[in-house]
Design a protein around this motif. Structure first.
Motif, PDB file in Angstrom:
ATOM      1  N   GLN A 129       5.984  -0.301   3.697  1.00  0.00           N
ATOM      2  CA  GLN A 129       4.753   0.318   3.284  1.00  0.00           C
ATOM      3  C   GLN A 129       4.374  -0.142   1.869  1.00  0.00           C
ATOM      4  O   GLN A 129       3.257  -0.534   1.631  1.00  0.00           O
ATOM      5  CB  GLN A 129       4.969   1.844   3.321  1.00  0.00           C
ATOM      6  CG  GLN A 129       3.848   2.769   3.190  1.00  0.00           C
ATOM      7  CD  GLN A 129       4.383   4.192   3.378  1.00  0.00           C
ATOM      8  OE1 GLN A 129       5.328   4.614   2.741  1.00  0.00           O
ATOM      9  NE2 GLN A 129       3.766   4.945   4.270  1.00  0.00           N
ATOM     10  N   CYS A 130       5.340  -0.136   0.952  1.00  0.00           N
ATOM     11  CA  CYS A 130       5.099  -0.593  -0.421  1.00  0.00           C
ATOM     12  C   CYS A 130       6.053  -1.750  -0.707  1.00  0.00           C
ATOM     13  O   CYS A 130       7.258  -1.650  -0.422  1.00  0.00           O
ATOM     14  CB  CYS A 130       5.352   0.528  -1.430  1.00  0.00           C
ATOM     15  SG  CYS A 130       4.461   2.056  -1.079  1.00  0.00           S
ATOM     16  N   CYS A 131       5.539  -2.844  -1.279  1.00  0.00           N
ATOM     17  CA  CYS A 131       6.424  -3.986  -1.462  1.00  0.00           C
ATOM     18  C   CYS A 131       6.119  -4.743  -2.751  1.00  0.00           C
ATOM     19  O   CYS A 131       5.035  -4.621  -3.325  1.00  0.00           O
ATOM     20  CB  CYS A 131       6.343  -4.931  -0.263  1.00  0.00           C
ATOM     21  SG  CYS A 131       4.762  -5.763  -0.068  1.00  0.00           S
ATOM     22  N   ALA A 132       7.110  -5.514  -3.176  1.00  0.00           N
ATOM     23  CA  ALA A 132       6.987  -6.403  -4.333  1.00  0.00           C
ATOM     24  C   ALA A 132       7.557  -7.753  -3.933  1.00  0.00           C
ATOM     25  O   ALA A 132       8.559  -7.830  -3.212  1.00  0.00           O
ATOM     26  CB  ALA A 132       7.728  -5.838  -5.533  1.00  0.00           C
ATOM     27  N   LEU A 133       6.900  -8.829  -4.407  1.00  0.00           N
ATOM     28  CA  LEU A 133       7.252 -10.187  -4.008  1.00  0.00           C
ATOM     29  C   LEU A 133       7.680 -11.005  -5.222  1.00  0.00           C
ATOM     30  O   LEU A 133       7.020 -10.962  -6.271  1.00  0.00           O
ATOM     31  CB  LEU A 133       6.046 -10.851  -3.331  1.00  0.00           C
ATOM     32  CG  LEU A 133       6.155 -12.334  -2.979  1.00  0.00           C
ATOM     33  CD1 LEU A 133       7.183 -12.554  -1.867  1.00  0.00           C
ATOM     34  CD2 LEU A 133       4.788 -12.883  -2.569  1.00  0.00           C
ATOM     35  N   LEU A 141       3.558 -10.563  -6.904  1.00  0.00           N
ATOM     36  CA  LEU A 141       2.571  -9.636  -6.337  1.00  0.00           C
ATOM     37  C   LEU A 141       3.234  -8.325  -5.964  1.00  0.00           C
ATOM     38  O   LEU A 141       4.418  -8.288  -5.598  1.00  0.00           O
ATOM     39  CB  LEU A 141       1.941 -10.295  -5.100  1.00  0.00           C
ATOM     40  CG  LEU A 141       0.929  -9.523  -4.254  1.00  0.00           C
ATOM     41  CD1 LEU A 141      -0.136 -10.481  -3.716  1.00  0.00           C
ATOM     42  CD2 LEU A 141       1.641  -8.859  -3.062  1.00  0.00           C
ATOM     43  N   ARG A 142       2.450  -7.230  -6.048  1.00  0.00           N
ATOM     44  CA  ARG A 142       2.829  -5.934  -5.486  1.00  0.00           C
ATOM     45  C   ARG A 142       1.733  -5.484  -4.535  1.00  0.00           C
ATOM     46  O   ARG A 142       0.553  -5.761  -4.768  1.00  0.00           O
ATOM     47  CB  ARG A 142       3.027  -4.885  -6.582  1.00  0.00           C
ATOM     48  CG  ARG A 142       4.231  -5.158  -7.481  1.00  0.00           C
ATOM     49  CD  ARG A 142       4.366  -4.103  -8.583  1.00  0.00           C
ATOM     50  NE  ARG A 142       5.476  -4.394  -9.463  1.00  0.00           N
ATOM     51  CZ  ARG A 142       6.717  -3.951  -9.275  1.00  0.00           C
ATOM     52  NH1 ARG A 142       6.976  -3.171  -8.230  1.00  0.00           N
ATOM     53  NH2 ARG A 142       7.674  -4.262 -10.122  1.00  0.00           N
ATOM     54  N   HIS A 143       2.126  -4.792  -3.470  1.00  0.00           N
ATOM     55  CA  HIS A 143       1.138  -4.354  -2.479  1.00  0.00           C
ATOM     56  C   HIS A 143       1.542  -3.000  -1.919  1.00  0.00           C
ATOM     57  O   HIS A 143       2.724  -2.736  -1.684  1.00  0.00           O
ATOM     58  CB  HIS A 143       1.034  -5.377  -1.336  1.00  0.00           C
ATOM     59  CG  HIS A 143      -0.009  -5.031  -0.321  1.00  0.00           C
ATOM     60  ND1 HIS A 143       0.262  -4.359   0.854  1.00  0.00           N
ATOM     61  CD2 HIS A 143      -1.352  -5.253  -0.318  1.00  0.00           C
ATOM     62  CE1 HIS A 143      -0.854  -4.194   1.532  1.00  0.00           C
ATOM     63  NE2 HIS A 143      -1.851  -4.724   0.844  1.00  0.00           N
ATOM     64  N   TYR A 147      -0.505  -1.460   6.788  1.00  0.00           N
ATOM     65  CA  TYR A 147      -1.261  -1.887   7.965  1.00  0.00           C
ATOM     66  C   TYR A 147      -2.205  -3.053   7.725  1.00  0.00           C
ATOM     67  O   TYR A 147      -2.777  -3.569   8.675  1.00  0.00           O
ATOM     68  CB  TYR A 147      -2.067  -0.700   8.512  1.00  0.00           C
ATOM     69  CG  TYR A 147      -1.196   0.399   9.065  1.00  0.00           C
ATOM     70  CD1 TYR A 147      -0.915   0.477  10.430  1.00  0.00           C
ATOM     71  CD2 TYR A 147      -0.630   1.357   8.234  1.00  0.00           C
ATOM     72  CE1 TYR A 147      -0.110   1.475  10.945  1.00  0.00           C
ATOM     73  CE2 TYR A 147       0.185   2.359   8.740  1.00  0.00           C
ATOM     74  CZ  TYR A 147       0.433   2.417  10.091  1.00  0.00           C
ATOM     75  OH  TYR A 147       1.237   3.401  10.593  1.00  0.00           O
ATOM     76  N   LEU A 148      -2.401  -3.442   6.491  1.00  0.00           N
ATOM     77  CA  LEU A 148      -3.383  -4.480   6.183  1.00  0.00           C
ATOM     78  C   LEU A 148      -2.698  -5.699   5.564  1.00  0.00           C
ATOM     79  O   LEU A 148      -1.664  -5.585   4.913  1.00  0.00           O
ATOM     80  CB  LEU A 148      -4.441  -3.929   5.221  1.00  0.00           C
ATOM     81  CG  LEU A 148      -5.393  -2.909   5.844  1.00  0.00           C
ATOM     82  CD1 LEU A 148      -6.134  -2.130   4.780  1.00  0.00           C
ATOM     83  CD2 LEU A 148      -6.374  -3.586   6.795  1.00  0.00           C
ATOM     84  N   PRO A 149      -3.299  -6.900   5.749  1.00  0.00           N
ATOM     85  CA  PRO A 149      -2.674  -8.124   5.256  1.00  0.00           C
ATOM     86  C   PRO A 149      -2.856  -8.307   3.762  1.00  0.00           C
ATOM     87  O   PRO A 149      -3.706  -7.682   3.133  1.00  0.00           O
ATOM     88  CB  PRO A 149      -3.432  -9.211   6.026  1.00  0.00           C
ATOM     89  CG  PRO A 149      -4.796  -8.635   6.209  1.00  0.00           C
ATOM     90  CD  PRO A 149      -4.578  -7.158   6.440  1.00  0.00           C
ATOM     91  N   PHE A 150      -2.039  -9.184   3.192  1.00  0.00           N
ATOM     92  CA  PHE A 150      -2.227  -9.574   1.801  1.00  0.00           C
ATOM     93  C   PHE A 150      -1.750 -11.013   1.633  1.00  0.00           C
ATOM     94  O   PHE A 150      -0.954 -11.531   2.431  1.00  0.00           O
ATOM     95  CB  PHE A 150      -1.520  -8.626   0.833  1.00  0.00           C
ATOM     96  CG  PHE A 150      -0.037  -8.497   1.046  1.00  0.00           C
ATOM     97  CD1 PHE A 150       0.867  -9.294   0.346  1.00  0.00           C
ATOM     98  CD2 PHE A 150       0.468  -7.562   1.942  1.00  0.00           C
ATOM     99  CE1 PHE A 150       2.232  -9.159   0.530  1.00  0.00           C
ATOM    100  CE2 PHE A 150       1.833  -7.427   2.134  1.00  0.00           C
ATOM    101  CZ  PHE A 150       2.716  -8.224   1.423  1.00  0.00           C
ATOM    102  N   THR A 151      -2.261 -11.652   0.590  1.00  0.00           N
ATOM    103  CA  THR A 151      -1.980 -13.067   0.334  1.00  0.00           C
ATOM    104  C   THR A 151      -1.574 -13.242  -1.118  1.00  0.00           C
ATOM    105  O   THR A 151      -2.174 -12.641  -2.011  1.00  0.00           O
ATOM    106  CB  THR A 151      -3.217 -13.928   0.638  1.00  0.00           C
ATOM    107  OG1 THR A 151      -3.523 -13.831   2.032  1.00  0.00           O
ATOM    108  CG2 THR A 151      -2.989 -15.383   0.276  1.00  0.00           C
ATOM    109  N   ALA A 152      -0.582 -14.087  -1.348  1.00  0.00           N
ATOM    110  CA  ALA A 152      -0.143 -14.421  -2.708  1.00  0.00           C
ATOM    111  C   ALA A 152      -0.316 -15.922  -2.925  1.00  0.00           C
ATOM    112  O   ALA A 152       0.094 -16.730  -2.091  1.00  0.00           O
ATOM    113  CB  ALA A 152       1.316 -14.025  -2.908  1.00  0.00           C
TER     114      ALA A 152
END
Length: 595
Positions: A129-133, A141-143, A147-152
């Motif tokens: 649900q909550c993430c860090a890359l 990136l943090r998101h 349920y929704l996509p994200f791009t780094a």
């Protein structure tokens, strides 16, 4: 042997041969990762309406660890098959992530060279649900939002040779206000096993410094045009022209060029209308500088209009069109939110059409874009729920009281935040943001016919504002403001849930839709997830189930002349203890088939 036991027995040690065996059940052509020589789930390009030729799917075996600290682990617990959540049999982990724990992922990607004037994008379809890359130890990136996509953009973090990707995930499930759908840490009845982590495809692609970041395609049906809005990234370069070419089965029929950021309108001669009976799709190519993407679209419109007797009707391409649908939860015994392979949900959608349905209500979940693509090409309308969140739901407010006294829900304002589990202002802001992002994410999919902001008051608040926000972004679809109860009168239709009373069509200035009904339970032990069964009426065996279902459908058919415009039977398939599906949870038995 029950479904859950069978899956765990077959996949307790999910070596590649076990995974391949399950995939080939659905006729899927499995592919191998060129670097690791192992089978790769979901090798298809994930974004059919903005497809590039050069990309790398990063699904497959990653390292993982589940720890009680936020610090990067020094040792790893083993490997996990991405994109299956650790709670699933297919992941190879089968462990529930708790809210106080951290789920870590690690894998390497190999970069042969860093091409000049190119950017490397790393895409995640969905991470719950909550993430860090981190890439090579550099925070990227943090998101928040499962349920929704994200791009780094990881260009500045990578080097030639091996590169380390690390992802840290925390999932509060139903202990917080974050969007969660039907997930719960204590499953039972109509709520299901919580899942976490990566559950949709991960992939990377090199793009030019000047590239297309998103597309919005809007059919202007009455004017015979397609509106094309391309968002772009220029990396400091001067703005370039956007060029678009439209094809009808390979034949070029329209070309247009204009400035980036502007809405281009391409002429569509001799419009071919899209419908479930004839789901015609046009092809589209778009260029921006050196960037080229392939796409598709359809010409259709969805409106509310009165018939010859003055009854408001749902219309498709200006013709009254009854939308016969099923409630679709999108759960699978092997992978929870993630099916075993793409062919599994293609098969399921084909069965929906074969049974005579033309619509699905996607319930409290957002699917990968390829699911919507197959609805587009097969001809299935979709009512898209926004994903619910909020605090702990009151059964009295969202179930018992409104079922006994349905008019009460139409009188109570949804500004009573405590009643509907929306006390937290941060949670309300987050849901509204995700609502807008959902519309932007899916608005180009022809199959989407209606947006459904709220279901049965679960985390509902300020529905009038939600309707206004959605209309700002999309005036081409209908809005079912409050499916079931707490209708504040702002939506395009009257939406009714009825499991216990005689079905009827109330008088209303808006079209009337029966958006949940039925729910007949039929427990088949050899195909059941658990010994317990949940539903709204018990049928002993498939013959009794089929007779009850057919009788109910005759009642629904008789309501059409009285103004009923759409119906959504509960539901497409069984999910865990909830055994009211037309199909069993393993999809091996259709309960209404004659043979």
């Amino acid at each position: 042997m029950r479904v859950k036991d069978a899956v765990l027995t077959a996949l307790h040690r999910p070596e590649d041969r076990d995974v391949k065996q399950l995939w080939t059940r659905w006729g899927e052509q499995v592919q191998k990762d060129a670097h690791t020589d192992t089978y790769v789930p979901f090798p298809e390009y994930p974004r059919p309406q903005m497809k590039r030729e050069q990309y790398e799917i990063l699904n497959g075996w990653w390292q993982y660890a589940i720890k009680d600290t936020w610090e990067k682990p020094e040792t790893w617990d083993g490997r996990i098959l991405v994109p299956f959540s650790p709670e699933t049999a297919l992941s190879g982990v089968e462990r529930q992530l708790r809210p106080e724990e951290y789920l870590w992922y690690r894998r390497e990607i190999f970069v042969t060279e860093r091409p000049e004037k190119k950017r490397l994008l790393l895409h995640f379809g969905a991470v719950d649900q909550c993430c860090a890359l981190w890439v090579n130890g550099k925070a990227v990136l943090r998101h928040v939002g499962g349920y929704l996509p994200f791009t780094a953009d990881i260009t500045d973090a990578v080097r030639e040779g091996n590169n380390e990707i690390c992802l840290r995930v925390q999932d509060y499930s139903d202990t917080s206000y974050h969007s969660r759908g039907k997930q719960t840490l204590n499953r039972g009845g109509m709520f299901y096993t919580a899942q976490s982590g990566i559950w949709q495809t991960v992939w990377s692609e090199w793009v030019p410094e000047t590239y297309i970041s998103s597309l919005r395609l809007t059919p202007l049906y009455d004017g015979g045009k397609l509106e094309i809005a391309a968002e772009t990234e220029s990396a400091g370069a001067e703005s370039l022209a956007v060029r678009a070419r439209v094809y009808d089965r390979g034949r070029l029929i329209s070309e247009i060029e204009g400035a980036a950021g502007s809405a281009l309108q391409a002429e569509i001669p001799d419009v071919k209308s899209w419908s479930p009976e004839d789901p015609f799709l046009y092809d589209l190519e778009i260029e921006y500088g050196e960037d080229r993407v392939r796409s598709y679209f359809a010409m259709r419109c969805i409106t509310v209009e009165k018939d010859c007797k003055g009854v408001p009707r749902l219309c498709l391409n200006h013709q009254p069109y009854f939308q016969k649908g099923l409630l679709d939860q999108g759960y699978w015994p092997e992978g929870l939110y993630t099916p075993p392979c793409e062919q599994a949900f293609v098969w399921e959608l084909e069965q929906v059409k074969a049974l005579g349905f033309n619509m699905l209500r996607k319930h409290l979940k957002i699917e990968p874009l390829r699911w919507y693509y197959h609805c587009d090409r097969l001809g299935i309308l979709v009512w898209q729920d926004m994903v619910n969140g909020g605090g702990k739901y009151s059964r009295l407010a969202t179930c018992y009281l409104v079922t006994v006294l349905p008019p009460l829900a139409r009188l109570l304002p949804d500004r009573l935040y405590g009643l509907l589990a929306r006390k937290d202002a941060a949670g309300r802001r987050e849901w509204m943001r995700e609502c807008r992002e959902t519309v932007k994410y899916l608005c180009s999919s022809p199959c989407i016919a209606a947006w459904v902001p709220f279901n049965e008051g679960w985390g509902q608040f300020d529905a009038g504002r939600a309707v206004r926000e959605i209309r700002k972004l999309d005036r081409t679809r209908l809005i079912d403001e409050a499916s079931g109860w707490y209708d504040q009168g702002h939506g395009d239709l009257r939406s009714i849930h009825n499991y216990f009373y005689r079905l009827k069509v109330p008088k209303d200035r808006r079209p009337v839709a029966l958006t949940e009904y039925g729910g007949y339970a039929c427990f088949l032990e050899e195909h059941a997830f658990a010994p317990k069964a949940y539903g709204y009426r018990t049928c002993r065996g498939t013959e009794e189930f089929r007779e009850a279902y057919e009788k109910l459908e005759e009642t629904v058919e008789a309501l059409k002349p009285h103004g009923l415009c759409a119906s959504v039977y509960t539901q497409l398939s069984d999910v865990e203890e909830e055994v009211n599906g037309l199909f069993t949870y393993d999809r091996k038995v259709c309960k209404i088939s004659q043979g």
